[in-house]
Design an enzyme around this catalytic site. Structure first.
Site, mmCIF file in Angstrom:
data_model
loop_
_atom_site.group_PDB
_atom_site.id
_atom_site.type_symbol
_atom_site.label_atom_id
_atom_site.label_comp_id
_atom_site.label_asym_id
_atom_site.label_seq_id
_atom_site.Cartn_x
_atom_site.Cartn_y
_atom_site.Cartn_z
ATOM 1 N N GLU A 1 65.393 14.578 34.073
ATOM 2 C CA GLU A 1 65.292 15.449 32.907
ATOM 3 C C GLU A 1 66.488 16.381 32.885
ATOM 4 O OE1 GLU A 1 60.655 16.311 32.256
ATOM 5 O OE2 GLU A 1 61.285 16.532 34.339
ATOM 6 N N GLU B 1 57.527 12.739 37.202
ATOM 7 C CA GLU B 1 58.042 13.761 38.120
ATOM 8 C C GLU B 1 56.899 14.107 39.061
ATOM 9 O OE1 GLU B 1 58.734 16.608 40.234
ATOM 10 O OE2 GLU B 1 58.311 17.872 38.509
ATOM 11 N N CYS C 1 56.548 22.142 43.132
ATOM 12 C CA CYS C 1 56.960 20.877 43.743
ATOM 13 C C CYS C 1 58.261 21.016 44.514
ATOM 14 C CB CYS C 1 57.084 19.792 42.679
ATOM 15 S SG CYS C 1 58.273 20.172 41.374
ATOM 16 N N ASN D 1 50.394 23.934 37.921
ATOM 17 C CA ASN D 1 51.082 24.943 38.736
ATOM 18 C C ASN D 1 52.003 25.854 37.925
ATOM 19 O OD1 ASN D 1 52.739 22.622 38.390
ATOM 20 N ND2 ASN D 1 54.016 23.252 40.108
#
Length: 487
Positions: free
Chosen positions: A468, A253, A287, A155
């Site tokens: 992160e 993630e 996301c 993406n």
């Protein structure tokens, strides 16, 4: 066939060299549905070669000073920035996103990732404490893990690949990266730029191919002690199974089913355009996109009317169209998956306010076979619907009413995901109360997608494991050791 353009042929990048592969897979232009690129269909052999190259490069790279590694990362950022337009054009064509978005978000953020970690490693400090009564001094050191396996999604291809590569090599690791086979072009272009920037051979190796072949070979390799992955929960489950026998460090993630909560005192002048963007940016293929919009009943009708009007103004067009707000979805299969969710909603008695099946999509003749769809707003849908529970990852959002603060918190939390949420209100006390109770790794209030890279990024529940950011990435990509000296 006369007039047919030669297909772009990618090659693996191992030990500073471009190497061909024995077999290739097709990569499609999402805006036309045509094959335009051939991607290596790599496997165990290529991963083994990359492991050997990364192992050979590790002693030299890890022994470089932070200042030297910082200098190299800054050079990478410079050459990326010099190639911004070329990279943006390639990213838009490969992924389907608008060229405007690639120019203003994807490639600039890729540049920033290298600059950010190049600077942050120069300011890292370690812990130290004394035990005077025992005559002991304790301090910590952090050393690179070794070879980092990095798996990035389709993406935000270069954006998320560099978000992994930059901190991994900044702290002294060498890496083997596997981009998505559907969006590999800018990763291949990055290889040329890494060489131009003076990154030593073997420090960054990029192996292209599918998850079942090259991804599994990377994850299960005993000499790759760390895996950073961004993608689907089903793939993360497989990664966990394969890595468990080797006790690998994992950062996962994953997806989201992100709520926006809009209280009656929200500033709709700011809220509506921002929520349209948070729902449909990058075709909804982020996301962090909003896919459930909870609106307090007293303003529900007004909000819905204005939200639908604003959504209809979003133009779907070919990625190069400067007026387009949305481009094409990533693949034919993904387009059908998203459309199937809308069909399920209709079967359950929901209503489509605008978008798929309601409004007409106009495209040039050459793009009729592309993977386009209109931004779609669904109402009259139950919380138990799959459209309210599952990640659609497309330009679809559901708008539902709520009464009270307690009710909306419960409903917003009633999904397996917990990545991001947005809260709209002018009541500061309410903002803090609601934000604290939401089961989300990130909560934006009266805004969306404003990132501070110093702070942790990641989700709760099925949205992943780990964080992160400056400190979190540094800790993940290193091993921490406590040293005690008796004096």
């Amino acid at each position: 066939m006369a007039g047919t353009k030669a297909l772009l042929m990618l090659e693996n990048f191992i030990d500073g060299k471009f190497l061909p592969c024995n077999s290739y897979i097709d990569s499609y232009d999402p805006s036309t549905g045509e094959v335009y690129c051939k991607v290596p269909n790599s496997g165990e052999e290529e991963i083994q070669a990359a492991v050997e190259a990364a192992r050979k490069a590790f002693p030299g790279w890890s022994s470089q000073s932070p200042q030297e590694r910082s200098r190299v990362l800054h050079q990478v950022a410079d050459v990326l920035e010099q190639s911004l337009e070329e990279l943006a054009q390639a990213e838009s064509k490969d992924q389907g996103k608008t060229l405007a978005l690639a120019r203003t978000m994807d490639i600039p953020r890729s540049v920033q990732n290298f600059r950010f970690f190049a600077s942050s490693i120069l300011h890292h400090t370690s812990e130290c404490t004394q035990m005077d009564h025992l005559g002991c001094l304790h301090y910590t050191v952090q050393t690179p893990v070794g070879i980092a396996g990095l798996i990035s999604p389709w993406n935000l291809p270069l954006y998320l690949l560099t978000w992994k590569i930059a901190p991994a090599i900044a702290v002294g690791n060498t890496v083997i990266a596997k981009p998505s086979e559907m969006t590999s072009v800018t990763a291949w272009m990055l290889c040329k730029l890494l060489d131009k920037a003076g990154v030593p051979p073997g420090v960054v190796n990029i192996v292209f191919g599918t998850g079942p072949r090259v991804g599994e070979a990377l994850v299960s390799h005993p000499e790759v002690p760390l895996i950073s992955f961004t993608g689907s929960q089903s793939t993360a489950t497989r990664i966990t199974q394969l890595s468990a026998p080797h006790c690998k460090k994992l950062s996962l993630e994953l997806g989201g089913k992100n709520p926006a909560i809009i209280f009656e005192d929200a500033n709709l002048e700011e809220c509506i355009p921002t929520t349209v963007r948070s729902s449909f940016a990058n075709q909804g293929e982020i996301c962090l996109c909003t896919s459930r919009i909870f609106v307090q009943k007293s303003i529900y009708s007004e909000f819905l009317k204005r939200f639908v009007e604003a959504t209809r103004k979003w133009k779907v067009g070919i990625p190069s169209d400067p007026l387009a707000s949305m481009g094409a979805l990533i693949s034919k299969a993904h387009l059908e998956k998203v459309r199937n969710y809308i069909k399920k909603a209709l079967a359950e008695g929901a209503h489509i306010q605008c978008g798929e099946g309601v409004d007409k999509l106009s495209l040039p003749a050459r793009n009729q076979a592309g993977y386009f769809m209109l931004p779609t707003v669904i109402t009259d849908i139950k919380d138990e619907s799959c459209c309210m529970k599952e990640e659609i990852f497309g330009p679809v959002t559901c708008v539902v009413p709520f009464d009270s603060e307690e009710e909306v918190i419960r409903r917003a939390n009633d999904v397996k995901y917990g990545l991001a949420a947005t809260v709209w209100s002018s009541n500061v006390g309410r903002i803090h109360r609601v934000a604290k109770k939401l089961q989300s790794g990130l909560v934006w209030t009266n805004c969306w997608l404003i990132r501070e890279l110093n702070l942790p990024f990641g989700g709760m529940k099925s949205s992943g494991i780990g964080r992160e950011g400056v400190k979190d990435s540094y800790d993940f990509f290193t091993e921490i050791k406590t040293i005690t000296v008796k004096y």
